[in-house]
Design a protein around this motif. Structure first.
Motif, mmCIF file in Angstrom:
data_model
loop_
_atom_site.group_PDB
_atom_site.id
_atom_site.type_symbol
_atom_site.label_atom_id
_atom_site.label_comp_id
_atom_site.label_asym_id
_atom_site.label_seq_id
_atom_site.Cartn_x
_atom_site.Cartn_y
_atom_site.Cartn_z
ATOM 1 N N ALA A 17 0.695 -1.217 0.011
ATOM 2 C CA ALA A 17 0.085 0.090 0.014
ATOM 3 C C ALA A 17 0.757 1.236 -0.046
ATOM 4 C CB ALA A 17 -0.789 -0.029 1.180
ATOM 5 N N TYR A 18 1.956 1.276 0.387
ATOM 6 C CA TYR A 18 3.014 2.224 0.659
ATOM 7 C C TYR A 18 3.965 2.278 -0.171
ATOM 8 C CZ TYR A 18 0.363 3.403 5.026
ATOM 9 O OH TYR A 18 -0.517 3.892 5.875
ATOM 10 N N LEU A 19 4.456 1.146 -0.655
ATOM 11 C CA LEU A 19 5.616 1.005 -1.465
ATOM 12 C C LEU A 19 5.271 0.395 -2.953
ATOM 13 C CD1 LEU A 19 8.215 -0.666 0.970
ATOM 14 C CD2 LEU A 19 7.813 1.505 0.744
ATOM 15 N N GLY A 20 4.120 0.140 -3.198
ATOM 16 C CA GLY A 20 3.786 -0.533 -4.480
ATOM 17 C C GLY A 20 4.027 -1.875 -4.729
ATOM 18 N N PRO A 22 6.443 -5.226 -2.143
ATOM 19 C CA PRO A 22 7.047 -5.302 -0.694
ATOM 20 C C PRO A 22 8.612 -5.500 -1.085
ATOM 21 C CG PRO A 22 5.849 -7.208 -1.269
ATOM 22 C CD PRO A 22 5.472 -6.079 -2.388
ATOM 23 N N SER A 23 9.373 -4.442 -1.211
ATOM 24 C CA SER A 23 10.927 -4.257 -1.630
ATOM 25 C C SER A 23 11.619 -3.235 -0.677
ATOM 26 C CB SER A 23 10.778 -3.812 -2.910
ATOM 27 O OG SER A 23 12.196 -3.230 -3.726
ATOM 28 N N ILE A 24 12.791 -3.542 -0.265
ATOM 29 C CA ILE A 24 13.575 -2.991 0.317
ATOM 30 C C ILE A 24 14.127 -1.758 -0.336
ATOM 31 C CG2 ILE A 24 15.795 -3.931 -0.087
ATOM 32 C CD1 ILE A 24 16.349 -3.416 3.094
ATOM 33 N N VAL A 25 14.244 -2.033 -1.747
ATOM 34 C CA VAL A 25 14.788 -0.802 -2.545
ATOM 35 C C VAL A 25 13.535 0.338 -2.666
ATOM 36 C CG1 VAL A 25 15.228 -0.122 -5.144
ATOM 37 C CG2 VAL A 25 16.304 -2.104 -4.002
ATOM 38 N N CYS A 26 12.351 -0.294 -2.679
ATOM 39 C CA CYS A 26 11.243 0.693 -2.810
ATOM 40 C C CYS A 26 11.234 1.397 -1.466
ATOM 41 C CB CYS A 26 10.007 -0.204 -3.121
ATOM 42 S SG CYS A 26 9.839 -0.673 -4.639
ATOM 43 N N LEU A 27 11.424 0.881 -0.262
ATOM 44 C CA LEU A 27 11.512 1.410 0.972
ATOM 45 C C LEU A 27 12.489 2.569 1.089
ATOM 46 C CD1 LEU A 27 10.468 1.688 4.078
ATOM 47 C CD2 LEU A 27 12.438 -0.264 4.414
ATOM 48 N N GLN A 28 13.643 2.139 0.567
ATOM 49 C CA GLN A 28 14.711 3.221 0.596
ATOM 50 C C GLN A 28 14.243 4.376 -0.284
ATOM 51 O OE1 GLN A 28 18.570 2.100 -1.476
ATOM 52 N NE2 GLN A 28 19.503 3.199 0.033
ATOM 53 N N ALA A 29 13.612 4.236 -1.401
ATOM 54 C CA ALA A 29 13.157 5.250 -2.450
ATOM 55 C C ALA A 29 12.100 6.043 -1.664
ATOM 56 C CB ALA A 29 12.788 4.914 -3.642
ATOM 57 N N PHE A 30 11.288 5.452 -0.901
ATOM 58 C CA PHE A 30 10.083 5.944 -0.090
ATOM 59 C C PHE A 30 10.809 7.048 1.157
ATOM 60 C CE2 PHE A 30 7.202 6.297 3.555
ATOM 61 C CZ PHE A 30 6.049 6.568 2.770
ATOM 62 N N LEU A 31 11.709 6.421 1.917
ATOM 63 C CA LEU A 31 12.432 7.482 2.986
ATOM 64 C C LEU A 31 13.031 8.196 2.361
ATOM 65 C CD1 LEU A 31 13.510 4.250 5.069
ATOM 66 C CD2 LEU A 31 11.541 5.564 5.591
ATOM 67 N N SER A 32 13.635 8.283 1.009
ATOM 68 C CA SER A 32 14.532 9.361 0.499
ATOM 69 C C SER A 32 13.465 10.390 0.173
ATOM 70 C CB SER A 32 15.092 8.908 -0.646
ATOM 71 O OG SER A 32 16.276 8.052 -0.304
ATOM 72 N N GLY A 33 12.216 10.045 -0.259
ATOM 73 C CA GLY A 33 11.307 11.238 -0.721
ATOM 74 C C GLY A 33 10.560 11.628 0.618
#
Length: 111
Positions: A17-20, A22-33
């Motif tokens: 729901a938050y990352l598109g 379940p991926s650590i790469v997507c989490l890192q991009a989310f946190l950068s944003g």
């Protein structure tokens, strides 16, 4: 702006729901944003960030001295991006427990 610890708790419960996906790469991009949004909104750098010190802790835990990000280090020691995301939350909880025992402060636990 929501506290980052609360957001991480929500992501753990429903990562897609938050990352598109379940991926650590997507989490890192989310946190950068999230960090960019804080900057754009003028949130002071003194605001508490539950990830402060996490990079150094991960490097020490895995014996890594290179400049690889915490996400890349966790991914390297995982089967895939989903496994790395699950590992992140386990490691983050361990990190918070360690920080809490060192400082005596209360940190939010990602459930």
């Amino acid at each position: 702006m929501d506290y980052l610890g609360d957001i991480l708790e929500k992501i753990k419960k429903k990562p897609a729901a938050y990352l598109g996906r379940p991926s650590i790469v997507c989490l890192q991009a989310f946190l950068s944003g999230y960090n960019v949004a804080q900057y754009q909104l003028g949130v002071p750098l003194t605001a508490e960030n539950p990830l402060d010190g996490f990079q150094e802790w991960i490097q020490q835990k895995f014996g890594i001295e290179s400049s690889q990000s915490w996400a890349n280090i966790i991914l390297f020691f995982s089967q895939d991006e989903r496994d790395a995301l699950d590992s992140f939350f386990e490691l983050f909880e361990e990190f918070q427990d360690r920080q809490k025992s060192l400082t005596g402060d209360e940190y939010i636990q990602v459930k």
